[in-house]
Scaffold this motif. Structure first.
Motif, PDB file in Angstrom:
ATOM      1  N   VAL A 123       0.899  -1.072  -0.131  1.00 11.65           N
ATOM      2  CA  VAL A 123      -0.035   0.239   0.075  1.00 11.65           C
ATOM      3  C   VAL A 123       0.802   1.061  -0.125  1.00 11.65           C
ATOM      4  O   VAL A 123       0.494   2.176  -0.754  1.00 11.65           O
ATOM      5  CB  VAL A 123      -0.873  -0.118   1.437  1.00 11.65           C
ATOM      6  CG1 VAL A 123      -1.695   1.361   1.288  1.00 11.65           C
ATOM      7  CG2 VAL A 123      -1.921  -1.136   1.435  1.00 11.65           C
ATOM      8  N   ALA A 133      -5.546  -1.137  -0.705  1.00 12.90           N
ATOM      9  CA  ALA A 133      -5.597  -1.975   0.537  1.00 12.90           C
ATOM     10  C   ALA A 133      -6.239  -3.058   0.539  1.00 12.90           C
ATOM     11  O   ALA A 133      -5.728  -4.290   0.809  1.00 12.90           O
ATOM     12  CB  ALA A 133      -5.745  -0.921   1.896  1.00 12.90           C
ATOM     13  N   LEU A 206      -4.407  -0.912   9.464  1.00 14.65           N
ATOM     14  CA  LEU A 206      -3.815   0.107   8.608  1.00 14.65           C
ATOM     15  C   LEU A 206      -4.480   1.390   8.796  1.00 14.65           C
ATOM     16  O   LEU A 206      -3.591   2.409   8.781  1.00 14.65           O
ATOM     17  CB  LEU A 206      -4.210  -0.317   7.054  1.00 14.65           C
ATOM     18  CG  LEU A 206      -3.549  -1.576   6.669  1.00 14.65           C
ATOM     19  CD1 LEU A 206      -3.996  -1.820   5.098  1.00 14.65           C
ATOM     20  CD2 LEU A 206      -2.042  -1.350   6.550  1.00 14.65           C
ATOM     21  N   GLY A 212      -3.867   4.021   3.967  1.00 11.42           N
ATOM     22  CA  GLY A 212      -5.296   3.783   3.267  1.00 11.42           C
ATOM     23  C   GLY A 212      -6.346   4.823   3.255  1.00 11.42           C
ATOM     24  O   GLY A 212      -6.991   4.932   2.206  1.00 11.42           O
TER      25      GLY A 212
END
Length: 273
Positions: A123, A133, A206, A212
């Protein structure tokens, strides 16, 4: 009786979560992005049931609005992982030979990789983005489903009903998806829900790391990171999204176990009849 209560409670929790993901922004009492710097971080009150964050944004409204980003990504990831893993597992288990050998070597390699670390790197390399992602999560998670489905297909491939289908001249694709796959439904559905749990935790992690989603986006994982400095002023700003993630993950796990047990019992009963 207790199993029914647990299963019903888990299903009710997930239905409420789905409704929040669909209609959360519409029923939120405040604009989730509206700032009130004069108000700042406050605890729960009549006007703000879960208080506000350091920018004066209503926590309850942000939780409702954040249900969409927190849940739809894991849902798409779980469905994509299950479809990809099940299709490849069916092919590996049914065709065997070189198909099985190639697919399983690739699967072994993917499983050997540190999934979360690879996800963060991938990512980061493509410049972030929630879609990337989710896509990377599908590719990294599918090998586990491939191994499970392959082992089950091995047990089904030489049974009488499969041999009868071959004798009738049915194509391999129809045998796999119309005859073998329905018998694997308990495991496939249980895997789907467990994959949803893993995706929910991974994508929330994340977001917590700031990967993200852009800063300020209403999202449960991102809210935990943004508000962790407010534990003394308003602990609900971080605790509430963490609790929601935990409750959703627990409900999906219980529902997956319940569905597997019920479908497996029905399949055993039909086989006995």
């Amino acid at each position: 009786m207790r199993d029914r209560v647990v299963l019903g409670s888990a299903l009710a929790v997930l239905l409420l979560a789905a409704l929040a993901a669909l209609f959360g922004p519409l029923v939120a009492p405040y604009d989730p992005g509206a700032q009130n710097l004069d108000l700042g971080p406050t605890g729960p009150s009549a006007g703000h049931w879960l208080g506000t964050d350091e920018l004066g944004r209503d926590i309850a409204s942000r939780l409702l609005a954040g249900a969409g980003t927190a849940l739809w990504g894991p849902v798409v990831g779980a469905v994509g992982t299950t479809v990809l893993g099940t299709a490849l597992g069916l092919a590996a288990g049914y065709y065997r030979g070189w198909t099985d050998a190639i697919l399983m070597r690739v699967t072994d390699l993917m499983i050997a990789l540190p999934g979360l670390l690879v996800l963060v790197v991938l990512v980061g390399v493509v410049g972030g983005g929630y879609v990337w992602a989710v896509a990377a999560l599908i590719v990294l998670s599918a090998p586990n489903d491939v191994r499970v489905i392959r082992s089950l297909v091995f047990a089904q491939r030489d049974l009488a009903y499969v041999e009868a289908a071959r004798t009738l001249g049915l194509r391999s694709g129809r045998i796999m998806f119309r005859h073998i796959l329905p018998n694997l439904a308990p495991t496939v559905l249980a895997n789907l829900l467990l994959t949803f749990v893993a995706a929910l935790v991974a994508l929330s992690g994340l977001s917590f790391l700031g990967i993200g989603l852009p800063p300020g986006t209403p999202d449960w994982g991102l809210m935990i990171e943004e508000n962790r400095r407010l534990l003394d002023l308003n602990p609900w700003a971080s605790l509430a999204p963490a609790i929601l993630i935990t409750v959703a993950a627990t409900a999906a796990t219980l529902l997956g176990d319940g569905i597997f047990d019920r479908l497996s019992a029905k399949g055993t009963q039909r086989a006995g009849d």
